[in-house]
Design a protein around this motif. Structure first.
Motif, mmCIF file in Angstrom:
data_model
loop_
_atom_site.group_PDB
_atom_site.id
_atom_site.type_symbol
_atom_site.label_atom_id
_atom_site.label_comp_id
_atom_site.label_asym_id
_atom_site.label_seq_id
_atom_site.Cartn_x
_atom_site.Cartn_y
_atom_site.Cartn_z
ATOM 1 N N MET A 153 59.693 47.115 27.537
ATOM 2 C CA MET A 153 58.453 47.891 27.440
ATOM 3 C C MET A 153 58.187 48.470 28.824
ATOM 4 S SD MET A 153 55.844 45.351 25.446
ATOM 5 C CE MET A 153 54.944 46.548 24.488
ATOM 6 N N GLU A 154 57.700 49.683 28.857
ATOM 7 C CA GLU A 154 57.328 50.308 30.130
ATOM 8 C C GLU A 154 55.827 50.102 30.341
ATOM 9 O OE1 GLU A 154 59.681 51.633 32.201
ATOM 10 O OE2 GLU A 154 61.051 50.903 30.639
ATOM 11 N N VAL A 155 55.453 49.741 31.553
ATOM 12 C CA VAL A 155 54.041 49.590 31.890
ATOM 13 C C VAL A 155 53.760 50.441 33.131
ATOM 14 C CG1 VAL A 155 54.381 47.502 33.301
ATOM 15 C CG2 VAL A 155 52.163 47.942 32.283
ATOM 16 N N ASP A 156 52.637 51.164 33.092
ATOM 17 C CA ASP A 156 52.201 51.996 34.210
ATOM 18 C C ASP A 156 50.682 51.888 34.250
ATOM 19 O OD1 ASP A 156 51.618 53.904 36.122
ATOM 20 O OD2 ASP A 156 52.748 55.518 35.152
ATOM 21 N N VAL A 157 50.163 51.088 35.181
ATOM 22 C CA VAL A 157 48.726 50.822 35.227
ATOM 23 C C VAL A 157 48.160 50.983 36.631
ATOM 24 C CG1 VAL A 157 48.699 49.267 33.239
ATOM 25 C CG2 VAL A 157 49.050 48.335 35.508
ATOM 26 N N SER A 158 46.890 51.344 36.658
ATOM 27 C CA SER A 158 46.105 51.378 37.886
ATOM 28 C C SER A 158 45.009 50.329 37.748
ATOM 29 C CB SER A 158 45.464 52.754 38.078
ATOM 30 O OG SER A 158 46.460 53.730 38.248
ATOM 31 N N PHE A 159 44.614 49.774 38.866
ATOM 32 C CA PHE A 159 43.550 48.767 38.848
ATOM 33 C C PHE A 159 42.654 48.942 40.061
ATOM 34 C CE2 PHE A 159 47.398 47.022 40.718
ATOM 35 C CZ PHE A 159 46.964 46.553 41.951
ATOM 36 N N ASP A 160 41.411 48.573 39.894
ATOM 37 C CA ASP A 160 40.414 48.530 40.967
ATOM 38 C C ASP A 160 39.512 47.370 40.576
ATOM 39 O OD1 ASP A 160 38.615 48.880 43.006
ATOM 40 O OD2 ASP A 160 38.129 50.963 42.504
ATOM 41 N N VAL A 161 39.769 46.212 41.156
ATOM 42 C CA VAL A 161 39.123 44.985 40.696
ATOM 43 C C VAL A 161 38.481 44.210 41.843
ATOM 44 C CG1 VAL A 161 40.685 44.753 38.719
ATOM 45 C CG2 VAL A 161 41.251 43.617 40.869
ATOM 46 N N THR A 162 37.475 43.452 41.485
ATOM 47 C CA THR A 162 36.866 42.503 42.401
ATOM 48 C C THR A 162 37.623 41.193 42.288
ATOM 49 O OG1 THR A 162 34.703 43.548 42.167
ATOM 50 C CG2 THR A 162 34.740 41.263 42.960
ATOM 51 N N LEU A 163 38.023 40.644 43.418
ATOM 52 C CA LEU A 163 38.740 39.370 43.450
ATOM 53 C C LEU A 163 37.786 38.246 43.828
ATOM 54 C CD1 LEU A 163 41.841 40.547 45.548
ATOM 55 C CD2 LEU A 163 41.738 40.257 43.058
ATOM 56 N N VAL A 164 38.001 37.083 43.252
ATOM 57 C CA VAL A 164 37.207 35.899 43.559
ATOM 58 C C VAL A 164 38.148 34.841 44.120
ATOM 59 C CG1 VAL A 164 35.761 34.085 42.558
ATOM 60 C CG2 VAL A 164 35.557 36.433 41.735
ATOM 61 N N ARG A 165 37.712 34.183 45.215
ATOM 62 C CA ARG A 165 38.537 33.133 45.824
ATOM 63 C C ARG A 165 38.712 31.969 44.852
ATOM 64 N NH1 ARG A 165 40.199 31.642 50.897
ATOM 65 N NH2 ARG A 165 38.871 33.235 51.874
ATOM 66 N N GLU A 166 39.944 31.530 44.724
ATOM 67 C CA GLU A 166 40.266 30.382 43.899
ATOM 68 C C GLU A 166 40.611 29.217 44.833
ATOM 69 O OE1 GLU A 166 44.012 29.539 41.166
ATOM 70 O OE2 GLU A 166 42.703 31.087 40.354
ATOM 71 N N ALA A 167 40.035 28.071 44.588
ATOM 72 C CA ALA A 167 40.330 26.903 45.423
ATOM 73 C C ALA A 167 41.630 26.258 44.958
ATOM 74 C CB ALA A 167 39.190 25.895 45.316
ATOM 75 N N TYR A 168 42.510 26.003 45.894
ATOM 76 C CA TYR A 168 43.784 25.330 45.574
ATOM 77 C C TYR A 168 43.701 23.877 45.931
ATOM 78 C CZ TYR A 168 46.042 29.870 44.930
ATOM 79 O OH TYR A 168 46.403 31.117 44.479
#
Length: 168
Positions: A153-168
């Motif tokens: 499958m071909e995928v072609d995407v754009s994103f503009d997202v807010t990231l949230v810190r994940e605790a490891y």
């Protein structure tokens, strides 16, 4: 033979299952999947987000952008993009698409692929990632099989997202 990409895909999806019950505001990812226009939602809530980053060690971050068909967590239709950042430099990405309600089978990248990052800004516990990825995803029937490069499958995407810190 199980490879790192297969393990990472499973870990990313399992991580999302941990807080799948909550939902609130969502970011969006858009583009095409096998030539068809698609839109995915990044689900955020009080316990986290499906767009997140974590500091593995000073100067080394892992970024995950996981989009869902609806503004709620579900496996079917999920698109997942994962990449590392080392001392401010973005590495290549792995991409997976889950067409069914289980982690297997799915489509994914056999090796990491180039990703275009226009903006990556991390400030404390939040951040923003803006970019684009275009690649071919090969079919993977199970963790014990190899990718089937004749079924893609071909995928072609754009994103503009807010990231949230994940605790490891």
């Amino acid at each position: 033979m199980i490879n790192q990409q297969q393990l990472m895909s499973g870990a990313l999806l399992l991580g999302g299952l941990m807080w799948g019950a909550g939902h609130a505001v969502a970011n969006e990812i858009s583009g095409t999947l096998d030539g068809e226009p698609k839109e995915w939602h990044v689900v955020t809530h009080s316990e986290g987000s499906t767009a997140s980053f974590g500091e593995l060690m000073p100067g080394m971050m892992d970024v995950t952008i996981q989009g869902h068909r609806e503004q709620r967590f579900e496996t079917q239709g999920t698109l997942s993009i994962n990449f590392m950042v080392m001392n401010g430099t973005t590495g290549d990405a792995s991409v997976s698409y889950f067409p069914e309600s289980a982690m297997m089978p799915h489509y994914g990248t056999e090796t990491e692929v180039p990703i275009e990052i226009e903006l990556l800004d991390i400030d404390g516990d939040t951040g923003r990632a803006k970019g684009r990825i275009s690649t071919s995803l090969a079919y993977l029937a199970s963790m014990t099989e190899d990718y089937d490069s004749s079924n893609t499958m071909e995928v072609d995407v754009s994103f503009d997202v807010t990231l949230v810190r994940e605790a490891y």
